[in-house]
Design an enzyme around this catalytic site. Structure first.
Site, PDB file in Angstrom:
ATOM      1  N   ASP A   1       0.788  -1.248   0.000  1.00 46.56           N
ATOM      2  CA  ASP A   1       0.000   0.000   0.000  1.00 46.56           C
ATOM      3  C   ASP A   1       0.823   1.303   0.000  1.00 46.56           C
ATOM      4  O   ASP A   1       0.490   2.234   0.760  1.00 46.56           O
ATOM      5  CB  ASP A   1      -0.965   0.019   1.202  1.00 46.56           C
ATOM      6  CG  ASP A   1      -1.983  -1.123   1.163  1.00 46.56           C
ATOM      7  OD1 ASP A   1      -1.940  -1.936   0.236  1.00 46.56           O
ATOM      8  OD2 ASP A   1      -2.827  -1.191   2.084  1.00 46.56           O
TER       9      ASP A   1
ATOM     10  N   ASP B   1      -4.583  -0.812  -1.792  1.00 46.73           N
ATOM     11  CA  ASP B   1      -5.880  -0.622  -1.147  1.00 46.73           C
ATOM     12  C   ASP B   1      -6.788   0.001  -2.209  1.00 46.73           C
ATOM     13  O   ASP B   1      -6.395   0.996  -2.856  1.00 46.73           O
ATOM     14  CB  ASP B   1      -5.672   0.333   0.044  1.00 46.73           C
ATOM     15  CG  ASP B   1      -6.603   0.066   1.211  1.00 46.73           C
ATOM     16  OD1 ASP B   1      -6.885  -1.106   1.511  1.00 46.73           O
ATOM     17  OD2 ASP B   1      -7.049   1.056   1.837  1.00 46.73           O
TER      18      ASP B   1
ATOM     19  N   HIS C   1     -10.738   0.827  -2.738  1.00 50.42           N
ATOM     20  CA  HIS C   1     -12.117   0.831  -2.236  1.00 50.42           C
ATOM     21  C   HIS C   1     -13.100   1.498  -3.194  1.00 50.42           C
ATOM     22  O   HIS C   1     -12.781   2.550  -3.783  1.00 50.42           O
ATOM     23  CB  HIS C   1     -12.188   1.614  -0.921  1.00 50.42           C
ATOM     24  CG  HIS C   1     -11.332   1.070   0.184  1.00 50.42           C
ATOM     25  ND1 HIS C   1     -11.444  -0.218   0.665  1.00 50.42           N
ATOM     26  CD2 HIS C   1     -10.354   1.655   0.934  1.00 50.42           C
ATOM     27  CE1 HIS C   1     -10.585  -0.391   1.651  1.00 50.42           C
ATOM     28  NE2 HIS C   1      -9.900   0.718   1.834  1.00 50.42           N
TER      29      HIS C   1
ATOM     30  N   HIS D   1     -17.718   2.376   0.245  1.00 50.69           N
ATOM     31  CA  HIS D   1     -17.174   1.298   1.085  1.00 50.69           C
ATOM     32  C   HIS D   1     -17.594   1.432   2.548  1.00 50.69           C
ATOM     33  O   HIS D   1     -17.614   2.543   3.100  1.00 50.69           O
ATOM     34  CB  HIS D   1     -15.636   1.260   0.992  1.00 50.69           C
ATOM     35  CG  HIS D   1     -15.068  -0.036   1.480  1.00 50.69           C
ATOM     36  ND1 HIS D   1     -14.409  -0.152   2.681  1.00 50.69           N
ATOM     37  CD2 HIS D   1     -15.111  -1.282   0.940  1.00 50.69           C
ATOM     38  CE1 HIS D   1     -14.050  -1.420   2.843  1.00 50.69           C
ATOM     39  NE2 HIS D   1     -14.453  -2.125   1.805  1.00 50.69           N
TER      40      HIS D   1
ATOM     41  N   HIS E   1     -10.687   6.983   1.581  1.00 52.93           N
ATOM     42  CA  HIS E   1      -9.315   6.899   1.065  1.00 52.93           C
ATOM     43  C   HIS E   1      -9.206   5.822  -0.002  1.00 52.93           C
ATOM     44  O   HIS E   1     -10.035   4.912  -0.055  1.00 52.93           O
ATOM     45  CB  HIS E   1      -8.328   6.577   2.206  1.00 52.93           C
ATOM     46  CG  HIS E   1      -8.567   5.220   2.809  1.00 52.93           C
ATOM     47  ND1 HIS E   1      -9.536   4.984   3.759  1.00 52.93           N
ATOM     48  CD2 HIS E   1      -7.990   4.013   2.567  1.00 52.93           C
ATOM     49  CE1 HIS E   1      -9.539   3.698   4.083  1.00 52.93           C
ATOM     50  NE2 HIS E   1      -8.610   3.081   3.358  1.00 52.93           N
TER      51      HIS E   1
ATOM     52  N   LYS F   1      -7.091  -4.939  -2.890  1.00 51.26           N
ATOM     53  CA  LYS F   1      -7.877  -5.436  -1.748  1.00 51.26           C
ATOM     54  C   LYS F   1      -8.785  -4.344  -1.220  1.00 51.26           C
ATOM     55  O   LYS F   1      -8.526  -3.158  -1.446  1.00 51.26           O
ATOM     56  CB  LYS F   1      -6.945  -5.951  -0.652  1.00 51.26           C
ATOM     57  CG  LYS F   1      -5.984  -4.881  -0.166  1.00 51.26           C
ATOM     58  CD  LYS F   1      -4.962  -5.452   0.780  1.00 51.26           C
ATOM     59  CE  LYS F   1      -4.058  -4.346   1.270  1.00 51.26           C
ATOM     60  NZ  LYS F   1      -4.750  -3.275   1.997  1.00 51.26           N
TER      61      LYS F   1
ATOM     62  N   CYS G   1      -2.183  -2.589   7.633  1.00 54.88           N
ATOM     63  CA  CYS G   1      -2.054  -3.536   6.517  1.00 54.88           C
ATOM     64  C   CYS G   1      -0.760  -4.336   6.565  1.00 54.88           C
ATOM     65  O   CYS G   1      -0.752  -5.513   6.212  1.00 54.88           O
ATOM     66  CB  CYS G   1      -2.245  -2.814   5.199  1.00 54.88           C
ATOM     67  SG  CYS G   1      -3.975  -2.290   5.017  1.00 54.88           S
TER      68      CYS G   1
HETATM   69  C1  VGL Z   1      -4.764   0.766   5.651  1.00 53.36           C
HETATM   70  C2  VGL Z   1      -6.368   1.617   7.047  1.00 53.36           C
HETATM   71  C3  VGL Z   1      -7.319   1.491   6.077  1.00 53.36           C
HETATM   72  C4  VGL Z   1      -3.331   0.381   5.452  1.00 53.36           C
HETATM   73  C5  VGL Z   1      -5.715   0.617   4.660  1.00 53.36           C
HETATM   74  O1  VGL Z   1      -2.875   0.290   4.294  1.00 53.36           O
HETATM   75  O2  VGL Z   1      -2.642   0.161   6.467  1.00 53.36           O
HETATM   76  N1  VGL Z   1      -5.097   1.253   6.833  1.00 53.36           N
HETATM   77  N2  VGL Z   1      -6.973   0.995   4.873  1.00 53.36           N
HETATM   78 ZN    ZN Z   2      -8.381   1.029   3.312  1.00 54.30          ZN
END
Ligand code: VGL
Ligand code: ZN
Length: 205
Positions: A10, A48, A50, A54, A83, A108, A153
């Site tokens: 990510d 990430d 979404h 979401h 995000h 994901k 993550c």
């Molecule tokens: C993440 C919070 C929400 C991450 C992703 O990549 O750590 N944290 N979505």
């Molecule tokens: Zn996320």
């Protein structure tokens, strides 16, 4: 076949300074990860990804504040600022991250009703993303992980990988944390309990 793979978690604009869910100093991981990439024949990126509606977004729960908690059918869930919306600039990889040499990108968090911190399983800890099978078929047994965020993550990806039987090493200086309500401390304990090793990139490069 590659026995080792680098999993780059990510490294997206929304997790870097100026992004919607900015991690302090998040962009500092980019040069470290780019250097590390040269040591690995097999590199995997996660993203990430979404939909705007979401269920992990506070904006989709009336009256909910970002960073508050809710209860989902699969357990407790943090409600985040919106995000990494599919196709947005915030969801794009950091412009300086080397991405051309990666074998695959695992996206994901694209199912509306469930979040996915881990690159291996969604937050029900049951629904696989396919990454575990991919790595097994490639003959990979050992994983090195880096990216954002350490306490979400990266943590859940590393712990799931260890539970799947991979040998897992996290590169400390190639990760940065959100660190809300003790989440970094919890993450460090979880990593240790699950046998995830931690090193500095200097020992690998
Ligand atoms: C993440 C919070 C929400 C991450 C992703 O990549 O750590 N944290 N979505
Ligand atoms: Zn996320």
């Amino acid at each position: 076949m590659a026995e080792q793979a680098l999993i780059i978690i990510d490294v997206q604009n929304d997790f870097c300074p100026g992004g919607a869910l900015a991690v302090a100093d998040g962009d500092a991981v980019v040069p470290v990860i780019n250097r590390l990439q040269q040591q690995f024949a097999l590199r995997v990126l996660t993203q990430d990804w979404h939909p705007a509606d979401h269920s992990s977004f506070a904006a989709n729960h009336s009256g909910a504040e970002p960073f508050s908690m809710t209860e989902m059918p699969y357990g407790p869930q943090v409600l985040w600022p919106s995000h990494c919306i599919q196709g947005s600039d915030g969801a794009a990889f950091h412009a300086d991250l080397e991405t051309d040499g990666a074998a695959v990108t695992i996206r994901k968090g694209f199912h509306r009703d469930i979040d996915s911190y881990s690159a291996f399983f969604e937050n029900d800890h049951k629904t696989p993303t396919g990454l575990g099978g991919y790595l097994r078929e490639q003959g990979v047994s050992s994983l090195v992980m880096a990216g954002l965020a350490t306490d979400f993550c990266v943590r859940f990806s590393a712990v799931d990988a260890a539970k799947l039987g991979f040998d897992v090493t996290l590169v400390d200086d190639a990760c940065r944390a959100i660190d809300m309500d003790g989440s970094l401390e919890d993450a460090m304990r979880d990593l240790e309990e699950n046998g995830v090793k931690r090193v500095n990139s200097a020992t690998l490069v």
